[in-house]
Write a protein that holds these residues in place. Structure first.
Motif, PDB file in Angstrom:
ATOM      1  N   THR A  28     -15.702 -87.758  72.052  1.00 24.50           N
ATOM      2  CA  THR A  28     -16.837 -87.820  71.132  1.00 24.50           C
ATOM      3  C   THR A  28     -16.544 -88.850  70.055  1.00 24.50           C
ATOM      4  O   THR A  28     -15.543 -88.745  69.358  1.00 24.50           O
ATOM      5  CB  THR A  28     -17.092 -86.451  70.475  1.00 24.50           C
ATOM      6  N   ALA A  29     -17.398 -89.837  69.927  1.00 26.93           N
ATOM      7  CA  ALA A  29     -17.173 -90.911  68.961  1.00 26.93           C
ATOM      8  C   ALA A  29     -17.367 -90.401  67.540  1.00 26.93           C
ATOM      9  O   ALA A  29     -18.273 -89.606  67.287  1.00 26.93           O
ATOM     10  CB  ALA A  29     -18.132 -92.070  69.229  1.00 26.93           C
ATOM     11  N   PRO A  30     -16.514 -90.810  66.627  1.00 25.05           N
ATOM     12  CA  PRO A  30     -16.675 -90.390  65.228  1.00 25.05           C
ATOM     13  C   PRO A  30     -17.876 -91.079  64.595  1.00 25.05           C
ATOM     14  O   PRO A  30     -18.404 -92.054  65.134  1.00 25.05           O
ATOM     15  CB  PRO A  30     -15.364 -90.843  64.576  1.00 25.05           C
ATOM     16  N   ALA A  31     -18.284 -90.574  63.440  1.00 22.17           N
ATOM     17  CA  ALA A  31     -19.403 -91.181  62.730  1.00 22.17           C
ATOM     18  C   ALA A  31     -19.028 -92.596  62.306  1.00 22.17           C
ATOM     19  O   ALA A  31     -17.923 -92.852  61.836  1.00 22.17           O
ATOM     20  CB  ALA A  31     -19.759 -90.341  61.513  1.00 22.17           C
ATOM     21  N   ILE A  32     -19.943 -93.536  62.501  1.00 15.90           N
ATOM     22  CA  ILE A  32     -19.689 -94.926  62.181  1.00 15.90           C
ATOM     23  C   ILE A  32     -19.981 -95.221  60.717  1.00 15.90           C
ATOM     24  O   ILE A  32     -19.267 -95.932  60.050  1.00 15.90           O
ATOM     25  CB  ILE A  32     -20.538 -95.843  63.087  1.00 15.90           C
ATOM     26  N   ARG A  33     -21.070 -94.631  60.214  1.00 18.92           N
ATOM     27  CA  ARG A  33     -21.474 -94.852  58.837  1.00 18.92           C
ATOM     28  C   ARG A  33     -21.549 -93.511  58.114  1.00 18.92           C
ATOM     29  O   ARG A  33     -21.748 -92.479  58.747  1.00 18.92           O
ATOM     30  CB  ARG A  33     -22.835 -95.548  58.795  1.00 18.92           C
ATOM     31  N   PRO A  34     -21.414 -93.505  56.799  1.00 19.84           N
ATOM     32  CA  PRO A  34     -21.483 -92.242  56.061  1.00 19.84           C
ATOM     33  C   PRO A  34     -22.769 -91.485  56.305  1.00 19.84           C
ATOM     34  O   PRO A  34     -22.780 -90.264  56.376  1.00 19.84           O
ATOM     35  CB  PRO A  34     -21.368 -92.693  54.594  1.00 19.84           C
ATOM     36  N   GLN A  35     -23.901 -92.204  56.480  1.00 20.97           N
ATOM     37  CA  GLN A  35     -25.169 -91.517  56.688  1.00 20.97           C
ATOM     38  C   GLN A  35     -25.266 -90.873  58.065  1.00 20.97           C
ATOM     39  O   GLN A  35     -26.192 -90.108  58.330  1.00 20.97           O
ATOM     40  CB  GLN A  35     -26.354 -92.475  56.473  1.00 20.97           C
ATOM     41  N   ASP A  36     -24.305 -91.164  58.965  1.00 20.03           N
ATOM     42  CA  ASP A  36     -24.301 -90.535  60.288  1.00 20.03           C
ATOM     43  C   ASP A  36     -23.688 -89.143  60.238  1.00 20.03           C
ATOM     44  O   ASP A  36     -23.806 -88.381  61.197  1.00 20.03           O
ATOM     45  CB  ASP A  36     -23.516 -91.386  61.290  1.00 20.03           C
ATOM     46  N   SER A  37     -23.007 -88.789  59.165  1.00 21.32           N
ATOM     47  CA  SER A  37     -22.360 -87.492  59.061  1.00 21.32           C
ATOM     48  C   SER A  37     -23.421 -86.404  58.924  1.00 21.32           C
ATOM     49  O   SER A  37     -24.392 -86.544  58.183  1.00 21.32           O
ATOM     50  CB  SER A  37     -21.429 -87.453  57.840  1.00 21.32           C
ATOM     51  N   VAL A  38     -23.232 -85.319  59.636  1.00 22.74           N
ATOM     52  CA  VAL A  38     -24.202 -84.221  59.601  1.00 22.74           C
ATOM     53  C   VAL A  38     -23.599 -83.045  58.855  1.00 22.74           C
ATOM     54  O   VAL A  38     -22.388 -82.889  58.760  1.00 22.74           O
ATOM     55  CB  VAL A  38     -24.606 -83.796  61.033  1.00 22.74           C
ATOM     56  N   ALA A  39     -24.476 -82.220  58.308  1.00 21.23           N
ATOM     57  CA  ALA A  39     -24.029 -81.060  57.551  1.00 21.23           C
ATOM     58  C   ALA A  39     -23.461 -79.998  58.474  1.00 21.23           C
ATOM     59  O   ALA A  39     -23.896 -79.833  59.614  1.00 21.23           O
ATOM     60  CB  ALA A  39     -25.193 -80.481  56.756  1.00 21.23           C
ATOM     61  N   MET A  40     -22.444 -79.269  57.975  1.00 23.18           N
ATOM     62  CA  MET A  40     -21.884 -78.172  58.736  1.00 23.18           C
ATOM     63  C   MET A  40     -22.843 -77.000  58.774  1.00 23.18           C
ATOM     64  O   MET A  40     -22.930 -76.265  59.756  1.00 23.18           O
ATOM     65  CB  MET A  40     -20.559 -77.735  58.107  1.00 23.18           C
ATOM     66  N   MET A  41     -23.613 -76.809  57.687  1.00 19.25           N
ATOM     67  CA  MET A  41     -24.571 -75.716  57.625  1.00 19.25           C
ATOM     68  C   MET A  41     -25.749 -76.137  56.771  1.00 19.25           C
ATOM     69  O   MET A  41     -25.578 -76.737  55.705  1.00 19.25           O
ATOM     70  CB  MET A  41     -23.936 -74.461  57.008  1.00 19.25           C
ATOM     71  N   THR A  42     -26.951 -75.844  57.230  1.00 23.07           N
ATOM     72  CA  THR A  42     -28.166 -76.060  56.448  1.00 23.07           C
ATOM     73  C   THR A  42     -29.022 -74.807  56.552  1.00 23.07           C
ATOM     74  O   THR A  42     -29.369 -74.385  57.659  1.00 23.07           O
ATOM     75  CB  THR A  42     -28.953 -77.281  56.939  1.00 23.07           C
ATOM     76  N   SER A  43     -29.333 -74.196  55.407  1.00 22.10           N
ATOM     77  CA  SER A  43     -30.150 -72.982  55.377  1.00 22.10           C
ATOM     78  C   SER A  43     -31.413 -73.248  54.575  1.00 22.10           C
ATOM     79  O   SER A  43     -31.391 -73.976  53.579  1.00 22.10           O
ATOM     80  CB  SER A  43     -29.378 -71.814  54.745  1.00 22.10           C
ATOM     81  N   TYR A  44     -32.516 -72.654  55.017  1.00 22.25           N
ATOM     82  CA  TYR A  44     -33.798 -72.839  54.359  1.00 22.25           C
ATOM     83  C   TYR A  44     -34.331 -71.495  53.856  1.00 22.25           C
ATOM     84  O   TYR A  44     -34.099 -70.454  54.473  1.00 22.25           O
ATOM     85  CB  TYR A  44     -34.811 -73.462  55.323  1.00 22.25           C
ATOM     86  N   GLY A  45     -35.048 -71.547  52.739  1.00 26.06           N
ATOM     87  CA  GLY A  45     -35.647 -70.334  52.199  1.00 26.06           C
ATOM     88  C   GLY A  45     -34.623 -69.272  51.850  1.00 26.06           C
ATOM     89  O   GLY A  45     -34.789 -68.104  52.195  1.00 26.06           O
ATOM     90  N   VAL A  46     -33.561 -69.639  51.145  1.00 25.44           N
ATOM     91  CA  VAL A  46     -32.487 -68.700  50.824  1.00 25.44           C
ATOM     92  C   VAL A  46     -32.877 -67.855  49.606  1.00 25.44           C
ATOM     93  O   VAL A  46     -33.274 -68.374  48.562  1.00 25.44           O
ATOM     94  CB  VAL A  46     -31.175 -69.444  50.535  1.00 25.44           C
ATOM     95  N   ASN A  47     -32.774 -66.557  49.748  1.00 22.69           N
ATOM     96  CA  ASN A  47     -32.975 -65.607  48.643  1.00 22.69           C
ATOM     97  C   ASN A  47     -31.926 -64.514  48.831  1.00 22.69           C
ATOM     98  O   ASN A  47     -32.162 -63.520  49.495  1.00 22.69           O
ATOM     99  CB  ASN A  47     -34.387 -65.025  48.679  1.00 22.69           C
ATOM    100  N   THR A  48     -30.759 -64.733  48.241  1.00 23.14           N
ATOM    101  CA  THR A  48     -29.582 -63.933  48.543  1.00 23.14           C
ATOM    102  C   THR A  48     -29.097 -63.153  47.338  1.00 23.14           C
ATOM    103  O   THR A  48     -28.947 -63.702  46.245  1.00 23.14           O
ATOM    104  CB  THR A  48     -28.430 -64.842  49.038  1.00 23.14           C
ATOM    105  N   LEU A  49     -28.843 -61.875  47.521  1.00 23.61           N
ATOM    106  CA  LEU A  49     -28.232 -61.042  46.499  1.00 23.61           C
ATOM    107  C   LEU A  49     -26.726 -60.989  46.734  1.00 23.61           C
ATOM    108  O   LEU A  49     -26.272 -60.814  47.869  1.00 23.61           O
ATOM    109  CB  LEU A  49     -28.809 -59.631  46.532  1.00 23.61           C
TER     110      LEU A  49
END
Length: 221
Positions: A28-49
Motif C-alpha cells: 500500500t503506497a503511503p500518502a504523497i501529500r499532506p492532504q492525502d492523509s485521511v482521518a482515523m475517525m470521523t463522527s457526526y452529530g455527536v451528543n455525548t455524556l
C-alpha cells in the motif's frame, strides 16, 4: 444521545488504533501529500455524556468530530462548532465552553478555539473572544485578540488576556472597562493585577497606564 464514560471513549480510540495496526495491507503506497492523509475517525452529530466517578458531569456536543493521527502533529478537529457543558449534582448546567471551531493537539495537550468563543464559569464569570488557547500542561488560558471579561463586580476588555485554567486568577492588558473603587485602592482587586502573575506572564504584557481615580472610569492605552 449517547451516554458513555470518558474511559470508554479512550477505549474505543485505542481499539481503533490497534485494529488499524493489525490489519495492514502489503504494497500500500503511503500518502504523497499532506492532504492525502485521511482521518482515523470521523463522527457526526455527536451528543455525548461523560461521567466522572460514576456521575454524569459533562456533555460534548458537536456536529463533526475528526481524529487525525496522520497529520504532524496529530490533532482532533471540531470544524462545525463545539459545546462543552458541565453539570452540578442536580444535573443543572453550571459552566460551559462554546466556539465555532476547535482543534485539540492531543500530544501537546493544547486546545485552540476560534470564532465566537464563549465561556461561563460556575462563579458567574463570562468570557468572550474570537480566539483562545488552553495549554493543559501549563494550566493556562491565553488570547492575543480583543477579549471581554465580565464578572459580577466588574467588566474588563483588552487585546491581551491571560488566566489560570480555573479562571480564578486573570489579567487583561491594553484594557478599558469599569472598576470598583477597591480596585484602585488595592482592596478586593488583587486577582486582576499583574503583580499576582508569574514572571513568564509579566514579560508578555506591557505595564498599564496609571488610571485617574473615580468611582467608575474607562481605561484606554
Amino acid at each position: 444521545m449517547y451516554r458513555i464514560k470518558g474511559s470508554y471513549v479512550v477505549g474505543i480510540l485505542m481499539f481503533l488504533i490497534l485494529a488499524s495496526c493489525q490489519n495492514q495491507v502489503e504494497h500500500t503506497a503511503p500518502a504523497i501529500r499532506p492532504q492525502d492523509s485521511v482521518a482515523m475517525m470521523t463522527s457526526y452529530g455527536v451528543n455525548t455524556l461523560v461521567s466522572d466517578s460514576g456521575v454524569m458531569k459533562y456533555r460534548i456536543v458537536t456536529e463533526r468530530w475528526e481524529v487525525n493521527t496522520s497529520k504532524n502533529p496529530s490533532l482532533w478537529i471540531f470544524d462545525k462548532g463545539l459545546l462543552l457543558e458541565q453539570f452540578d449534582e442536580k444535573f443543572h448546567i453550571n459552566s460551559y465552553i462554546q466556539c465555532d471551531t476547535a482543534y485539540y493537539y492531543d500530544q501537546q495537550k493544547i486546545w485552540k478555539l476560534y470564532g465566537r468563543v464563549s465561556i461561563l464559569t460556575k462563579d458567574g464569570l463570562r468570557f468572550n473572544s474570537e480566539q483562545l488557547t488552553w495549554d493543559q500542561n501549563k494550566h493556562e488560558l491565553s488570547s492575543n485578540v480583543f477579549s471581554k471579561l465580565v464578572t459580577p463586580e466588574r467588566t474588563l476588555q483588552g487585546s491581551h488576556f491571560w488566566s489560570d485554567e480555573k479562571m480564578t486568577r486573570y489579567y487583561v492588558s491594553n484594557s478599558k472597562g469599569s472598576f470598583e473603587k477597591g480596585d484602585l485602592t488595592g482592596g478586593g482587586g488583587a486577582a486582576d493585577t499583574l503583580s499576582s502573575q508569574p514572571d513568564s506572564v509579566k514579560n508578555n504584557f506591557r505595564q498599564p497606564a496609571t488610571p485617574v481615580r473615580a468611582t467608575t472610569i474607562p481605561i484606554m492605552h
